[in-house]
Design an enzyme around this catalytic site. Structure first.
Site, PDB file in Angstrom:
ATOM      1  CE1 TYR A 175      -3.855   2.259   0.807  1.00  0.00           C
ATOM      2  CE2 TYR A 175      -2.562   3.012   2.684  1.00  0.00           C
ATOM      3  CZ  TYR A 175      -3.659   3.147   1.843  1.00  0.00           C
ATOM      4  OH  TYR A 175      -4.543   4.174   2.051  1.00  0.00           O
TER       5      TYR A 175
ATOM      6  CE  LYS B  51      -3.819   5.088  -1.216  1.00  0.00           C
ATOM      7  NZ  LYS B  51      -4.861   5.513  -2.165  1.00  0.00           N
TER       8      LYS B  51
HETATM    9  N1  LIG Z   1      -9.710   6.191   5.590  1.00  0.00           N
HETATM   10  C1  LIG Z   1      -8.500   6.723   5.739  1.00  0.00           C
HETATM   11  O1  LIG Z   1      -8.116   7.200   6.848  1.00  0.00           O
HETATM   12  C2  LIG Z   1      -7.559   6.788   4.562  1.00  0.00           C
HETATM   13  C3  LIG Z   1      -6.244   7.224   4.805  1.00  0.00           C
HETATM   14  C4  LIG Z   1      -5.383   7.357   3.728  1.00  0.00           C
HETATM   15  C5  LIG Z   1      -5.825   7.040   2.456  1.00  0.00           C
HETATM   16  N2  LIG Z   1      -7.088   6.573   2.259  1.00  0.00           N
HETATM   17  C6  LIG Z   1      -7.499   6.262   0.892  1.00  0.00           C
HETATM   18  O2  LIG Z   1      -8.762   6.840   0.641  1.00  0.00           O
HETATM   19  C7  LIG Z   1      -9.442   6.067  -0.361  1.00  0.00           C
HETATM   20  C8  LIG Z   1     -10.843   5.709   0.128  1.00  0.00           C
HETATM   21  O3  LIG Z   1     -10.715   4.876   1.259  1.00  0.00           O
HETATM   22  P1  LIG Z   1     -11.874   4.645   2.345  1.00  0.00           P
HETATM   23  O4  LIG Z   1     -11.199   4.744   3.658  1.00  0.00           O
HETATM   24  O5  LIG Z   1     -13.025   5.508   2.043  1.00  0.00           O
HETATM   25  O6  LIG Z   1     -12.182   3.104   2.091  1.00  0.00           O
HETATM   26  P2  LIG Z   1     -13.563   2.305   1.809  1.00  0.00           P
HETATM   27  O7  LIG Z   1     -13.208   0.864   1.847  1.00  0.00           O
HETATM   28  O8  LIG Z   1     -14.621   2.803   2.733  1.00  0.00           O
HETATM   29  O9  LIG Z   1     -13.966   2.748   0.333  1.00  0.00           O
HETATM   30  C9  LIG Z   1     -13.257   2.345  -0.809  1.00  0.00           C
HETATM   31  C10 LIG Z   1     -14.254   2.002  -1.894  1.00  0.00           C
HETATM   32  O10 LIG Z   1     -13.540   1.675  -3.111  1.00  0.00           O
HETATM   33  C11 LIG Z   1     -14.276   0.640  -3.768  1.00  0.00           C
HETATM   34  N3  LIG Z   1     -13.401  -0.071  -4.706  1.00  0.00           N
HETATM   35  C12 LIG Z   1     -12.370  -0.899  -4.384  1.00  0.00           C
HETATM   36  N4  LIG Z   1     -11.808  -1.388  -5.501  1.00  0.00           N
HETATM   37  C13 LIG Z   1     -12.478  -0.853  -6.567  1.00  0.00           C
HETATM   38  C14 LIG Z   1     -12.349  -0.951  -7.977  1.00  0.00           C
HETATM   39  N5  LIG Z   1     -11.405  -1.720  -8.511  1.00  0.00           N
HETATM   40  N6  LIG Z   1     -13.209  -0.245  -8.750  1.00  0.00           N
HETATM   41  C15 LIG Z   1     -14.169   0.544  -8.202  1.00  0.00           C
HETATM   42  N7  LIG Z   1     -14.339   0.667  -6.873  1.00  0.00           N
HETATM   43  C16 LIG Z   1     -13.500  -0.023  -6.059  1.00  0.00           C
HETATM   44  C17 LIG Z   1     -14.784  -0.242  -2.646  1.00  0.00           C
HETATM   45  O11 LIG Z   1     -15.892  -1.036  -3.052  1.00  0.00           O
HETATM   46  C18 LIG Z   1     -15.124   0.794  -1.563  1.00  0.00           C
HETATM   47  O12 LIG Z   1     -16.494   1.151  -1.598  1.00  0.00           O
HETATM   48  C19 LIG Z   1      -8.552   4.861  -0.638  1.00  0.00           C
HETATM   49  O13 LIG Z   1      -7.753   5.109  -1.776  1.00  0.00           O
HETATM   50  C20 LIG Z   1      -7.681   4.795   0.608  1.00  0.00           C
HETATM   51  O14 LIG Z   1      -6.475   4.120   0.371  1.00  0.00           O
HETATM   52  C21 LIG Z   1      -7.970   6.436   3.281  1.00  0.00           C
END
Ligand SMILES: NC(=O)c1ccc[n+]([C@@H]2O[C@H](COP(=O)([O-])OP(=O)(O)OC[C@H]3O[C@@H](n4cnc5c(N)ncnc54)[C@H](O)[C@@H]3O)[C@@H](O)[C@H]2O)c1
Length: 301
Positions: free
Chosen positions: A171, A175
């Site tokens: 990851y 990123k």
């Molecule tokens: N939550 C955090 O604190 C955090 C921190 C740093 C980065 N991020 C990044 O933010 C983004 C959103 O994360 P989140 O926390 O909302 O997670 P989440 O799991 O709630 O949402 C991610 C969504 O992406 C969808 N998804 C996955 N693979 C897919 C694909 N191939 N095509 C279409 N949709 C797909 C999933 O079905 C899910 O609904 C991600 O890129 C994550 O790495 C989140």
């Protein structure tokens, strides 16, 4: 609907839940018509009998906005291409792409299978590149036809990509790659009217519910610092015409805090104008490190 995105068409990948859902609702509340993409996979990317994109599109419509569902995998060429054509065929234009979809397969490096490496690199890195590439091709054609767009791309990195995170080698590498992709895209696409920035968000979603399990709203103000909705205003502004002139930047966003992240730059340096022996190189490095800033700690180290 009025707002800073009135008239714009915005695509948000992975918008069925978590941060993407919050972004999609926030764009719609600012007047954008939204393509709500989500494949509806489980937390580790495996198939899941869920169609969260349809729920979010319904929420947008119930609030008086406009939304269309796109439920394909954005890390495939067909999925990324149809993401763009869905915007064009439904609403006749595309203004903003928010790359957000992704999932985790956390393991220490010695236990990390090739499949877990490939799946995570694929969804994040390829899942950013392919939509970006298809959207950029459309915007380049528009610019060449004399209709230079006011286009925006917002990519999603992570603190794990900026500082590293123990147990998240796949990851973190993905990123970090998204940051480099952002810088290159900002430089290449400026001439076509496209601005490209990245965020490193932190919020309580299913991806982080264990990390942020103990966080709750402040008793005095009711402000829930880890709500995903706190990150979306920055994303909406970056995705709007109002962010003119801001490109190639990375922002951390968490709660009520927005931070401009400052990237790699040369630190202490020596050029002797000739080749070093290994021992001399070592002596010099020791001196340079004594003057250099100590890097931020790797998460979880
Ligand atoms: N939550 C955090 O604190 C955090 C921190 C740093 C980065 N991020 C990044 O933010 C983004 C959103 O994360 P989140 O926390 O909302 O997670 P989440 O799991 O709630 O949402 C991610 C969504 O992406 C969808 N998804 C996955 N693979 C897919 C694909 N191939 N095509 C279409 N949709 C797909 C999933 O079905 C899910 O609904 C991600 O890129 C994550 O790495 C989140």
């Amino acid at each position: 609907m009025s707002g800073i995105c009135a008239g714009r068409v915005v695509v948000v990948t992975g918008a069925g839940r978590g941060l993407g859902r919050a972004h999609a609702l926030a764009f719609a509340a600012e007047g954008a018509r939204v393509v709500v993409n989500d494949l509806g996979v489980g937390l580790d990317g495996t198939p899941h009998p869920d169609s969260p994109a349809a729920r979010v599109a319904a929420e947008i419509r119930e609030a008086g906005g406009e939304a269309v569902v796109h439920a394909a995998d954005i890390a495939t060429s067909e999925g990324a291409a149809s993401l763009v054509t869905t915007a064009l065929e439904t609403y006749g234009r595309l203004d903003t792409l928010v790359n957000n979809a992704g999932f985790l397969r956390d393991r220490m490096l010695v236990n990390l299978d090739e499949d877990d490496w490939d799946a995570v690199v694929r969804v994040h890195l390829k899942g950013h590149f392919l939509p970006l590439r298809h959207a950029a091709a459309h915007w380049r054609a528009e610019a060449k036809a004399g209709r230079t767009p006011t286009a925006r791309i917002v990519n999603t990195s992570s603190g794990a990509g900026l500082l590293g995170s123990v147990g998240q080698g796949n990851y973190s590498a993905s990123k970090a790659g998204i940051v480099a992709l952002t810088l290159v895209a900002a430089a290449e696409l400026a001439r076509y009217g496209v601005q490209v920035n990245a965020i490193a968000p932190a919020a309580r979603t299913r991806m982080t519910e264990r990390t942020f399990a103990d966080t709750m709203a402040a008793p005095d103000t009711g402000f829930d610092a880890m709500a995903p909705e706190n990150v979306s205003p920055l994303v909406v502004w970056l995705g709007s015409a109002a962010s003119e002139g801001v490109t190639g930047r990375v922002f951390e966003a968490e709660g009520g805090r927005i931070t401009v992240m400052e990237g790699w730059r040369p630190g202490p340096t020596v050029d002797r104008g000739a080749r070093w022996s290994p021992a001399e190189a070592g002596e010099t490095v020791t001196k340079l490190l004594a003057e250099a800033t100590v890097p931020g700690a790797v998460y979880g180290a």
